[in-house]
Design an enzyme around this catalytic site. Structure first.
Site, PDB file in Angstrom:
ATOM      1  N   CYS A 119     -28.026   9.451 -61.656  1.00 45.64           N
ATOM      2  CA  CYS A 119     -29.195  10.001 -62.367  1.00 45.64           C
ATOM      3  C   CYS A 119     -28.739  11.042 -63.392  1.00 45.64           C
ATOM      4  O   CYS A 119     -28.091  10.693 -64.352  1.00 45.64           O
ATOM      5  CB  CYS A 119     -30.197  10.572 -61.355  1.00 45.64           C
ATOM      6  SG  CYS A 119     -31.838  10.800 -62.062  1.00 45.64           S
ATOM      7  N   HIS A 123     -30.995   6.092 -57.215  1.00 45.63           N
ATOM      8  CA  HIS A 123     -30.415   7.031 -56.242  1.00 45.63           C
ATOM      9  C   HIS A 123     -30.074   6.334 -54.923  1.00 45.63           C
ATOM     10  O   HIS A 123     -30.902   6.306 -54.021  1.00 45.63           O
ATOM     11  CB  HIS A 123     -31.432   8.129 -55.917  1.00 45.63           C
ATOM     12  CG  HIS A 123     -31.670   9.117 -57.005  1.00 45.63           C
ATOM     13  ND1 HIS A 123     -30.942  10.278 -57.119  1.00 45.63           N
ATOM     14  CD2 HIS A 123     -32.577   9.148 -58.007  1.00 45.63           C
ATOM     15  CE1 HIS A 123     -31.380  10.971 -58.160  1.00 45.63           C
ATOM     16  NE2 HIS A 123     -32.379  10.312 -58.712  1.00 45.63           N
ATOM     17  N   GLU A 163     -28.353   7.494 -52.577  1.00 43.36           N
ATOM     18  CA  GLU A 163     -28.371   8.477 -51.477  1.00 43.36           C
ATOM     19  C   GLU A 163     -29.783   8.656 -50.927  1.00 43.36           C
ATOM     20  O   GLU A 163     -29.966   9.229 -49.866  1.00 43.36           O
ATOM     21  CB  GLU A 163     -27.768   9.810 -51.943  1.00 43.36           C
ATOM     22  CG  GLU A 163     -28.681  10.739 -52.722  1.00 43.36           C
ATOM     23  CD  GLU A 163     -28.847  10.359 -54.197  1.00 43.36           C
ATOM     24  OE1 GLU A 163     -28.444   9.234 -54.577  1.00 43.36           O
ATOM     25  OE2 GLU A 163     -29.406  11.178 -54.955  1.00 43.36           O
TER      26      GLU A 163
END
Lengths: 749, 230
Positions: free
Chosen positions: B86, B203, B205
């Site tokens: 990002c 993302h 994560e």
């Protein structure tokens, strides 16, 4: 104490600043002399409605404040604090930013988000979730679209950069909010209880620091602005609106978290309304001390600011910190690391005086205690009068409206109703996932579930208020708001814990508004008592109204937004609302009634506003919630969703949409079909159950004494009511998902 | 394998990636403060998401001048692994470690939602060990994620197998209708020619913890870790 630069204040000035003659005379009595202009400014903001709660505190005191899990009592610190075990506390609070948002939606909403988060992290708590409750005029109006776009962008830009997810919220449209939208923001944080930072100043000789951004001329007299009616001239108050900087806020957060780990801090308070004035006086009064403050030390954004401007400024992202004498270096090093100002501007004194100096000259000397709520600030009980519309509305009965010939059409209209449809257009502009603790992203439920990393627990949270119910019956409507919040938490697997409230009302000097306020507080008190959810704090926003065409004041619907926190003893208690399997049985828990009172159906399809609040009985509610807790604990339901806005039909559709499943149900011949499908009588919950568990499920429900009805079963996608085809779930979803986006795409320029 | 996560003022996904690498994947992780220049022996540097320096000028435009970035660039030039997620992707483009730029979303709005991406590069370790043709559900959250590069650059990215992910349907099909931000050819992530520097807007994560009911992102990290160890 008039000096060469400080003229004595006059009664006319006092009135212009919003004080009444009697209040001006009280100030003279307190000081034993006439205040100078700067002192007058201080009293005018501190005794404004916004800071003093002068017209609400008497009633607020009646709300239940104590609960087994409370670590801090209401009003004692910046926010309420609930014990969640394992050495952790949950700090949470909701606050309004209505007036600024009405004239500058982007900055108004952004700084609302900033302010509420600072309330949380000044306590040493790291915000982990945000919620908001928004109300606007009619969606097809261009002004509404401008406000909606600005408010949502303001909340998003600030919160997204700050890095805390928005996990839940509500958006409601009604012409009552046409001029005066409501923007309520809530923040929830987690703190190690040993690290909680107080908002009280203590220890004469300790240093007083201002930290964070420099002070400018923005937001001067914002608190007073928030304490008067919004009108056509309100745009003239534009300089009262502050400007937010989420980057500074983020740095301030991280610095505060590091501070909380040290023993250098005695107390800390956010500078929100009335900036340095409010923080110095409240911190001093809270700790029973005084302060000497040197205004010329305050870092300024522009030269030649006058003492009253520095004192009144509501520049954002600033905090007042009282530092343990001898530990100043620890604090300065932390702020240096985060490239933030940290400047000593004064010292704590024995008290009780708050003395303010500019270039060595004393410009203010007032007893700190005389300024604050619970101290010398005035307290009033206002006149109250039941409005005529109330008795009128109570007369409404179902037989006054004819049942529409085609309920399929009605169902489709309700799916496309802005108050019922998906608010996806809004929340897709918010970062809902940062922090990787939002457990609801991929598991929808009635309340948001937020993981507490490092423990097995999770928090449930929601905001709720159906203002149309409250308008039609303030007491019962507010009881319902609390009960529905608790029901949402229970349906998501949580145990309701505590409440924060944001009370948005009209002008309290209007007896009919005050009557609404009284009723709402009474209902809230009753419900919070019954549900064992104490009120930990919140905010009152009066003067939400505008001048009507005939010159008379039109208050907004009384809107006591309830923010509620619950605890999941274990993350695996999380329950969800989406139908899982075709063929699962669908049951209604609770009693179906011939009741369309105050429903979206009655209002939007039949054009009737005035009616009683929907049926509600707290005993039924408690029984139902007790039953649901056991069903979830024993894993007996596959999906669970409460019946609320739009009624049972909408509930079923919402359960089907996530996985594209439908339903085939039968209605009750004793109940009119429109009331059965679209009525909003309370304490009803829909569940889906695997056939294998049907017996155990029914036994549990019957043991609890909850009425149970088999509605039908989950289908592959077809929607069927009494063998009549109502369409397919994918079509329903296509309507439901895109209402707001399509409206916003059709803005006339 | 030692991971280093760079923390800029305004980073806000640093804790999330640390949590994922350390607690979910059991890796050794250290934070690297932007004012420092020492990578502390990190083998794999991650630049996390957020709003570095507020992103007031242009996303990532200031962060690339941070002291730590000189060390990150040197590490990359020596063939060390660097991954930007990002805002981290934006910073790597600004720093010239990755080709192209991230423009404002074509919707002109910040968008946060689940998207599906599908692995593309068979030679970049971040995607090569994944199931080709499958859609991985990885969320996005950005206002400036519209990947752009000129025609020549896009051609060389394709020719050199440097596109690591494209936005796709749940079933893995790449169609314009699921392009969330206007990115050229649905590009969601790219790597450098050396295949040791990668950037992606989604993302992973945020899709690694089973408590969030989506672990597609965890598979992405695991796939890469397997190759690194091998």
């Amino acid at each position: 104490m008039a000096t060469s630069t400080e003229q004595l204040a006059t009664l006319d000035q006092a009135k212009e600043m919003g004080l009444q003659e009697a209040e001006f005379n009280d100030i003279i009595k307190v000081l034993g002399r006439t205040p100078n202009f700067t002192e007058m400014c201080i009293y005018s903001v501190m005794w404004s409605e916004h800071c003093s709660y002068k017209n609400s505190i008497n009633l607020l005191k009646t709300l239940p404040k104590d609960g087994p899990h409370m670590l801090v009592k209401a009003g004692e610190e910046n926010a309420g604090l609930v014990d969640i075990g394992e050495g952790l506390g949950c700090a949470f609070k909701i606050e309004s930013h209505n007036h600024p948002s009405a004239i500058e939606p982007y900055q108004g909403a952004a700084t609302g988000v900033g302010g509420i988060n600072r309330d949380i992290f000044t306590m040493g708590a790291r915000p982990i979730a945000q919620l908001n409750s928004l109300r606007f005029g009619k969606l097809d109006d261009d002004k509404t679209k401008w406000l909606l776009e600005g408010v949502v962008k303001g909340i998003g830009d600030y919160g997204n950069a700050f890095g805390v997810p928005v996990v839940a919220g509500e958006v409601f449209f009604d012409e009552t909010y046409q001029v005066n939208p409501l923007v309520n923001a809530m923040s929830v944080g987690i703190v190690k209880t040993k690290n909680v930072i107080s908002a009280k100043a203590k220890g004469p000789g300790n240093a007083v620091y201002i930290v964070g951004s420099a002070t400018g001329k923005d937001g001067i007299q914002g608190a007073s602005f928030a304490s008067k009616d919004i009108s056509a001239d309100s745009a003239d108050d534009l300089p009262s609106v502050q400007v937010g900087d989420p980057f500074q806020e983020k740095l301030l957060l991280e610095a505060s978290m590091e501070l909380a780990e040290t023993d250098a801090v005695v107390g800390m308070q956010d500078m929100g309304a009335a900036g340095i004035t409010c923080s110095t006086s409240e911190m001093s009064a809270g700790g029973g001390v005084g302060m000497d403050i040197q205004l010329d030390k305050v870092p300024l954004r522009q030269a030649d600011m006058k003492p009253f401007e520095i004192l009144m400024s509501e520049s954002q992202e600033r905090m007042l910190v009282v530092v343990q004498k001898g530990k100043e270096q620890i604090v300065e090093d932390i702020f240096e690391k985060w490239d933030l100002h940290a400047v000593q501007i004064g010292v704590v004194t024995e008290g009780p005086m708050l003395r303010i100096y500019m270039h060595g000259e004393k410009v203010v000397e007032v007893p700190a205690d005389s300024l604050v709520l619970g101290g010398g600030a005035p307290v009033y009980t206002r006149e109250s009068k039941e409005p005529a519309y109330y008795a009128e509305g109570q007369k409404f009965t179902l037989d006054q409206i004819a049942e529409p010939s085609d309920l399929v059409v009605v169902a489709r209209q309700l799916l496309a109703n802005p108050n019922i449809c998906s608010k996806r257009w809004v929340w897709e502009q918010y970062d809902t996932m940062v922090g990787t603790n939002n457990m609801s992203t991929n598991k929808p439920a009635d309340a948001a579930i937020v993981n507490i990393k490092g423990s097995n627990k999770a928090l449930a949270m929601t905001v709720d208020c159906n203002a149309r119910y409250v308008y039609n019956d303030p007491e019962k409507g507010t009881e319902i708001a609390v009960a529905e919040a608790a029901r949402n938490i229970v349906c998501a697997g949580g145990e309701p814990s505590a409440v924060t409230n944001c009370l948005n009302f009209g002008n309290p000097y209007n007896p009919e508004v005050y009557w609404q306020f009284e009723g709402a507080i009474k209902g809230m008190g009753k419900a919070c008592e019954a549900l064992k959810t104490p009120v930990t704090g919140g905010n009152v926003s009066f003067y939400n109204q505008t001048a009507g065409e005939d010159g008379g004041a039109l208050p907004v619907f009384p809107t006591p937004t309830i923010g509620m926190i619950g605890i999941l003893a274990h993350q695996n208690l999380q329950a969800t609302l989406d139908f899982k399997y075709k063929g699962d049985l669908i049951f209604l828990l609770g009693t179906a009634r011939n009741d369309v009172n105050s429903s979206e159906y009655l209002h939007s399809i039949h054009g009737i506003l005035n009616s009683p609040a929907p049926y509600f009985d707290m005993k039924e509610e408690l029984t139902l919630q007790g039953c649901v807790k056991e069903l979830i604990k024993n894993n007996l339901v596959n999906a669970i969703h409460d019946v609320s806005d739009g009624g049972l039909y909408i509930t079923l559709c919402e359960m089907g949409m996530p996985r594209g499943l439908g339903f085939d149900i039968v209605t009750d011949s004793e109940i009119r079909e429109d009331a059965f499908l679209f009525g909003e009588s309370q304490s009803r919950i829909v569940v889906s159950v695997t056939e294998d568990y049907e017996d155990e499920f029914i036994d549990t429900v019957v043991e609890h004494g909850v009425e149970i009805t088999l509605l039908g079963h989950v289908t592959r996608g077809k929607l069927v009511v009494d063998e009549k085809h109502f369409g397919f779930i994918d079509d329903a979803k296509a309507i439901y998902d895109n209402v707001i986006g399509e409206a916003m795409a059709h803005k006339s320029e | 394998m030692k991971f280093g996560v760079v923390v800029f003022p305004g980073s806000n996904c640093d804790e999330d990636i640390v949590h994922t690498l350390q607690n979910i994947l059991g890796q050794e992780v250290q934070k690297l403060w932007h004012k420092e220049t020492d990578l502390k022996g990190s083998d794999f540097v991650v630049i996390p998401g957020g709003f570095s320096y507020g992103d007031y000028l242009r996303s990532g435009a200031i962060a690339r001048f941070s002291p730590i970035m000189d060390s990150v660039i040197a590490h990359a030039n020596k063939g060390g692994y660097v991954m930007g997620i990002c805002n981290g992707f934006q910073i790597l483009c600004e720093a010239g470690l990755l080709p192209g730029a991230l423009l404002h979303n074509n919707t002109r709005k910040f968008i946060c939602k689940n998207t599906f991406i599908t692995p593309q590069s068979h030679t970049c370790m971040i995607s090569s060990n994944l199931e080709f043709g499958r859609g991985y559900q990885i969320p996005i959250a950005h206002g400036e994620g519209n990947y752009y590069a000129n025609e020549g650059t896009i051609k060389s990215l394709n020719d050199n197998d440097q596109v690591i992910f494209r936005y796709c349907q749940e079933d893995g099909q790449i169609t314009e209708s699921v392009n969330p931000n206007g990115s050229v050819q649905n590009i969601a992530g790219v790597c450098n020619i050396g295949k040791n520097v990668f950037g992606m807007m989604p993302h992973p994560e945020r899709a690694a913890d089973y408590l969030l009911n989506n672990t597609d992102g965890k598979e992405l990290f695991e796939g890469a870790l397997e190759l690194i160890k091998a």
